[in-house]
Design a protein around this motif. Structure first.
Motif, mmCIF file in Angstrom:
data_model
loop_
_atom_site.group_PDB
_atom_site.id
_atom_site.type_symbol
_atom_site.label_atom_id
_atom_site.label_comp_id
_atom_site.label_asym_id
_atom_site.label_seq_id
_atom_site.Cartn_x
_atom_site.Cartn_y
_atom_site.Cartn_z
ATOM 1 N N GLU A 245 4.322 -20.213 -16.442
ATOM 2 C CA GLU A 245 3.944 -18.804 -16.598
ATOM 3 C C GLU A 245 2.609 -18.738 -17.351
ATOM 4 O O GLU A 245 2.542 -19.006 -18.541
ATOM 5 N N ILE A 246 1.547 -18.386 -16.621
ATOM 6 C CA ILE A 246 0.217 -18.268 -17.194
ATOM 7 C C ILE A 246 -0.341 -16.902 -16.803
ATOM 8 O O ILE A 246 -0.367 -16.545 -15.625
ATOM 9 N N ILE A 247 -0.789 -16.142 -17.780
ATOM 10 C CA ILE A 247 -1.301 -14.800 -17.513
ATOM 11 C C ILE A 247 -2.822 -14.792 -17.467
ATOM 12 O O ILE A 247 -3.424 -14.130 -16.624
ATOM 13 N N HIS A 248 -3.474 -15.528 -18.369
ATOM 14 C CA HIS A 248 -4.928 -15.564 -18.420
ATOM 15 C C HIS A 248 -5.403 -17.015 -18.475
ATOM 16 O O HIS A 248 -4.645 -17.913 -18.824
ATOM 17 N N GLY A 249 -6.677 -17.206 -18.157
ATOM 18 C CA GLY A 249 -7.276 -18.524 -18.333
ATOM 19 C C GLY A 249 -7.494 -19.260 -17.025
ATOM 20 O O GLY A 249 -7.182 -18.770 -15.938
ATOM 21 N N ASP A 250 -8.041 -20.455 -17.162
ATOM 22 C CA ASP A 250 -8.314 -21.330 -16.018
ATOM 23 C C ASP A 250 -7.019 -22.040 -15.639
ATOM 24 O O ASP A 250 -6.509 -22.871 -16.392
ATOM 25 N N TYR A 251 -6.489 -21.749 -14.467
ATOM 26 C CA TYR A 251 -5.208 -22.319 -14.048
ATOM 27 C C TYR A 251 -5.239 -23.841 -13.989
ATOM 28 O O TYR A 251 -4.210 -24.500 -14.157
ATOM 29 N N ASN A 252 -6.418 -24.412 -13.734
ATOM 30 C CA ASN A 252 -6.512 -25.864 -13.645
ATOM 31 C C ASN A 252 -6.190 -26.553 -14.975
ATOM 32 O O ASN A 252 -5.876 -27.743 -14.989
ATOM 33 N N ARG A 253 -6.287 -25.843 -16.062
ATOM 34 C CA ARG A 253 -5.962 -26.443 -17.352
ATOM 35 C C ARG A 253 -4.493 -26.863 -17.405
ATOM 36 O O ARG A 253 -4.136 -27.861 -18.012
ATOM 37 N N TRP A 254 -3.622 -26.055 -16.781
ATOM 38 C CA TRP A 254 -2.182 -26.339 -16.823
ATOM 39 C C TRP A 254 -1.680 -26.991 -15.529
ATOM 40 O O TRP A 254 -0.758 -27.803 -15.582
ATOM 41 N N ALA A 255 -2.255 -26.618 -14.405
ATOM 42 C CA ALA A 255 -1.820 -27.168 -13.120
ATOM 43 C C ALA A 255 -2.798 -28.261 -12.703
ATOM 44 O O ALA A 255 -3.901 -27.978 -12.233
ATOM 45 N N ASN A 256 -2.366 -29.485 -12.887
ATOM 46 C CA ASN A 256 -3.208 -30.636 -12.566
ATOM 47 C C ASN A 256 -2.307 -31.862 -12.455
ATOM 48 O O ASN A 256 -1.123 -31.798 -12.804
ATOM 49 N N PRO A 257 -2.810 -32.986 -11.978
ATOM 50 C CA PRO A 257 -1.951 -34.157 -11.743
ATOM 51 C C PRO A 257 -1.256 -34.709 -12.977
ATOM 52 O O PRO A 257 -0.303 -35.489 -12.846
ATOM 53 N N GLY A 258 -1.675 -34.312 -14.180
ATOM 54 C CA GLY A 258 -1.023 -34.823 -15.373
ATOM 55 C C GLY A 258 -0.055 -33.866 -16.024
ATOM 56 O O GLY A 258 0.622 -34.234 -16.991
ATOM 57 N N ALA A 259 0.034 -32.634 -15.496
ATOM 58 C CA ALA A 259 0.879 -31.632 -16.152
ATOM 59 C C ALA A 259 1.747 -30.907 -15.117
ATOM 60 O O ALA A 259 2.657 -31.498 -14.551
ATOM 61 N N LEU A 260 1.456 -29.637 -14.849
ATOM 62 C CA LEU A 260 2.296 -28.834 -13.964
ATOM 63 C C LEU A 260 1.770 -28.857 -12.532
ATOM 64 O O LEU A 260 0.615 -29.196 -12.277
ATOM 65 N N ASP A 261 2.636 -28.449 -11.611
ATOM 66 C CA ASP A 261 2.240 -28.394 -10.207
ATOM 67 C C ASP A 261 1.597 -27.068 -9.845
ATOM 68 O O ASP A 261 0.763 -27.002 -8.941
ATOM 69 N N SER A 262 1.990 -25.993 -10.537
ATOM 70 C CA SER A 262 1.524 -24.667 -10.163
ATOM 71 C C SER A 262 1.655 -23.729 -11.353
ATOM 72 O O SER A 262 2.248 -24.084 -12.385
ATOM 73 N N VAL A 263 1.103 -22.522 -11.195
ATOM 74 C CA VAL A 263 1.232 -21.485 -12.221
ATOM 75 C C VAL A 263 1.378 -20.134 -11.530
ATOM 76 O O VAL A 263 1.127 -19.993 -10.329
ATOM 77 N N THR A 264 1.775 -19.133 -12.320
ATOM 78 C CA THR A 264 1.872 -17.768 -11.817
ATOM 79 C C THR A 264 0.474 -17.205 -11.585
ATOM 80 O O THR A 264 -0.407 -17.333 -12.421
ATOM 81 N N ASN A 265 0.283 -16.549 -10.451
ATOM 82 C CA ASN A 265 -1.041 -16.045 -10.077
ATOM 83 C C ASN A 265 -1.182 -14.582 -10.506
ATOM 84 O O ASN A 265 -1.180 -13.669 -9.676
ATOM 85 N N TYR A 266 -1.315 -14.368 -11.811
ATOM 86 C CA TYR A 266 -1.446 -13.011 -12.324
ATOM 87 C C TYR A 266 -2.766 -12.367 -11.897
ATOM 88 O O TYR A 266 -2.850 -11.140 -11.777
ATOM 89 N N GLU A 267 -3.801 -13.170 -11.689
ATOM 90 C CA GLU A 267 -5.077 -12.598 -11.258
ATOM 91 C C GLU A 267 -4.911 -11.814 -9.961
ATOM 92 O O GLU A 267 -5.347 -10.659 -9.847
ATOM 93 N N CYS A 268 -4.266 -12.418 -8.971
ATOM 94 C CA CYS A 268 -4.112 -11.740 -7.686
ATOM 95 C C CYS A 268 -2.995 -10.708 -7.715
ATOM 96 O O CYS A 268 -3.026 -9.749 -6.941
ATOM 97 N N ARG A 269 -2.029 -10.864 -8.607
ATOM 98 C CA ARG A 269 -0.994 -9.841 -8.733
ATOM 99 C C ARG A 269 -1.636 -8.494 -9.028
ATOM 100 O O ARG A 269 -1.317 -7.472 -8.417
ATOM 101 N N LYS A 270 -2.585 -8.472 -9.954
ATOM 102 C CA LYS A 270 -3.263 -7.227 -10.288
ATOM 103 C C LYS A 270 -4.094 -6.742 -9.104
ATOM 104 O O LYS A 270 -4.069 -5.561 -8.741
ATOM 105 N N GLY A 271 -4.856 -7.645 -8.486
ATOM 106 C CA GLY A 271 -5.716 -7.261 -7.382
ATOM 107 C C GLY A 271 -4.960 -6.734 -6.175
ATOM 108 O O GLY A 271 -5.449 -5.852 -5.458
#
Length: 540
Positions: free
Chosen positions: A216-242
């Protein structure tokens, strides 16, 4: 991870969905979670094949104030009850993703209660972030600790403590072994220690390489959390608003900017991620309460199902259920719902989502394809999702009246999946009409035929073409050419020398040029796929 790309998620908040009491007492477990079994046929009709279930473990109140990671909340049932449900979901081809609430626990968490009882002598003092005995807590404890975002009923865990990590990973291992879960949604992922995510990933992928971790990520660069060493994906709050505000503001440039920034061409910053897309959930107002015009509901979901990433429905929103956070309470967003008694159900929306589910499952380009923007206007948007083997063109119109849109195609003919209408071009430039508040999803003719057979659908699933007047005579009004372009008949003239009757008509797009054609040819047929069809079809 193929199963995620090929999924349609359904999200429930179980305590609300099951009508559980707000406060957890010491009563015997009640199998309320078994209610989900009765919803499985509904989920299958929607094309759902992945279920994200909010917090299910023993908590004091709302599920995010955990008491015990190793037992199902007694308000929902027992571990055996939940094990049976998971087995039934898996038997019906539905994967299970649970909420992993690892940033904080409730004040009734057993280790925190030991600190309350034994003070500095407790062996669990090191389990909690910034716990010290230099002062009291706002809730009257003779020690201070860090609460999550200032909420002292949520005690922040010390994820740097190896014993805490061992306890949490042990719980996840139990969930995998006992319930066969397929993934985790990590609550408040932006607050969780990144080293813990590294350890969680190694542990889960070691147990099951296809295990999915989404934060669950609301703000920030998604790549910080979703990358080969951490998570596979994050919540896309940017497009939810759009997704909703582009319709409220009649400005498709907003969502188009986000989609192109995230996934466009070779420059999209999240092209390698399959983001978790949604329009509402247990924390935000329902879509039907957020859109200023409910006529946009279908278009929002058409975008959700055709944009890059994986779509998720929040329980009840498939019927247009409304809900707004009130008086700092999320309860209106988390109602108890029962099949057969949904308040004021929007059945047209439900059927639209069923159709979208069939379309998404049938088209790999919507699951894996790249994203290329074709046309962006304030009230119209067109884009292409494509793999080397398949092209899917999506065009949307948020205007209250029909509008034309133009875009370049890579093929000479396209068929609209919603109507079965075929459009052709001689120069690769498609010019076609979109319905008011509507959309078209186009594929090549051979893909359309495969889709019809795979989805067991009639050639046209909605918006049938207007009937042509019989017998076939010239009418003043609009006609559609068999290649898809539309024209307006101005009248019928006679050749000055031969007296031949000539139809005078003008294009309804572009330069609106005038044309003439012999009446017999205008009203005649052409051969298409071995069958005669009208050269021009009257549409009123």
């Amino acid at each position: 991870m193929n199963w995620v790309n090929e999924s349609i998620f359904y999200h429930i908040y179980p305590l609300g969905f099951c009508g559980a009491p707000q406060q957890n007492g010491q009563d015997a477990p009640v199998n309320r979670i078994g209610k989900l079994s009765g919803w499985i046929p509904h989920l299958r009709e929607l094309g759902v094949n992945a279920l994200y279930i909010g917090p299910v473990f023993e908590s004091s109140e709302h599920g995010y104030d955990t008491r015990d990671y190793y037992n199902i909340d007694r308000r929902l049932g027992s571990n055996e009850d939940f094990k049976r449900l998971c087995r039934e979901l898996h038997e019906n081809g539905i994967r299970v993703v649970l909420d992993g609430v690892f940033n904080h626990v409730g004040r009734e968490f057993w280790a925190f209660q030991d600190v309350q009882k034994n003070g500095s002598a407790s062996p669990y003092c090191g389990w909690f972030h910034n716990l010290n005995f230099g002062g009291g807590s706002p809730l009257g404890d003779p020690f201070w600790y860090e609460g999550w975002q200032g909420h002292y009923n949520l005690v922040k865990l010390n994820l740097r403590n190896p014993d805490v990590v061992s306890h949490l990973l042990g719980a996840v291992g139990m969930w995998i072994d006992e319930f066969g879960i397929d993934g985790l949604r990590l609550d408040a992922a932006d607050c969780v220690d990144m080293d813990f995510f590294h350890q969680l990933r190694n542990y889960c992928k070691g147990r099951n390489p296809d295990f999915w971790l989404m934060g669950e990520i609301i703000h920030g660069d998604y790549n910080r959390w979703a990358n080969p060493g951490a998570l596979d994906s994050v919540t896309n709050y940017e497009c939810r608003k759009g997704l909703y505000s582009s319709h409220n503001d009649k400005n498709y440039f907003e969502i188009a900017y986000s989609l192109n920034r995230q996934s466009g061409g070779n420059g999209g910053i999240y092209r390698s991620l399959c983001l978790y897309n949604f329009v509402d959930n247990h924390d935000v107002n329902r879509l039907a309460s957020t859109l200023s015009n409910h006529s946009h509901l279908c278009n929002v979901y058409t975008l959700l199902y055709t944009m890059p990433g994986v779509p998720s429905l929040y329980y009840g929103s498939e019927w247009g259920v409304q809900g707004v956070r009130q008086n700092h309470s999320d309860a209106p967003l988390r109602p108890c719902l029962d099949l057969g008694s949904i308040p004021s159900p929007n059945l047209a929306l439900l059927n639209h989502l069923k159709t979208l589910g069939k379309i998404r499952h049938a088209l790999p380009a919507l699951q894996y394809g790249g994203y290329d923007q074709l046309t962006v206007k304030n009230e119209q948007l067109a884009f292409l999702r494509a793999t080397p083997e398949q092209q899917v063109y999506v065009a949307l119109n948020l205007s209250e009246h029909p509008e034309y849109i133009e875009f370049r195609g890579r093929t000479s003919a396209l068929v609209d999946l919603f109507t079965g209408t075929r459009f052709e071009t001689n120069d690769g430039n498609f010019k076609l009409e979109l319905p008011a508040y509507g959309a078209r999803i186009f594929v090549e003719p051979h893909v359309y035929e495969q889709y019809v057979q795979q989805a067991d659908l009639p050639a046209a699933v909605s918006q049938p073409e207007p009937a042509r007047p019989e017998p076939r005579t010239l009418q003043i009004g609009r006609y559609r050419h068999f290649k898809g372009n539309e024209y307006e008949v101005v009248g019928c003239a006679r050749h000055s020398e031969t007296l031949e009757e000539l139809v005078v008509y003008r294009a309804l797009y572009g330069e609106q040029a005038l044309w003439v054609r012999p009446l017999e040819m205008f009203l005649g047929d052409v051969e298409r796929d071995g069958k005669p069809i009208p050269r021009f079809t009257w549409i009123g």
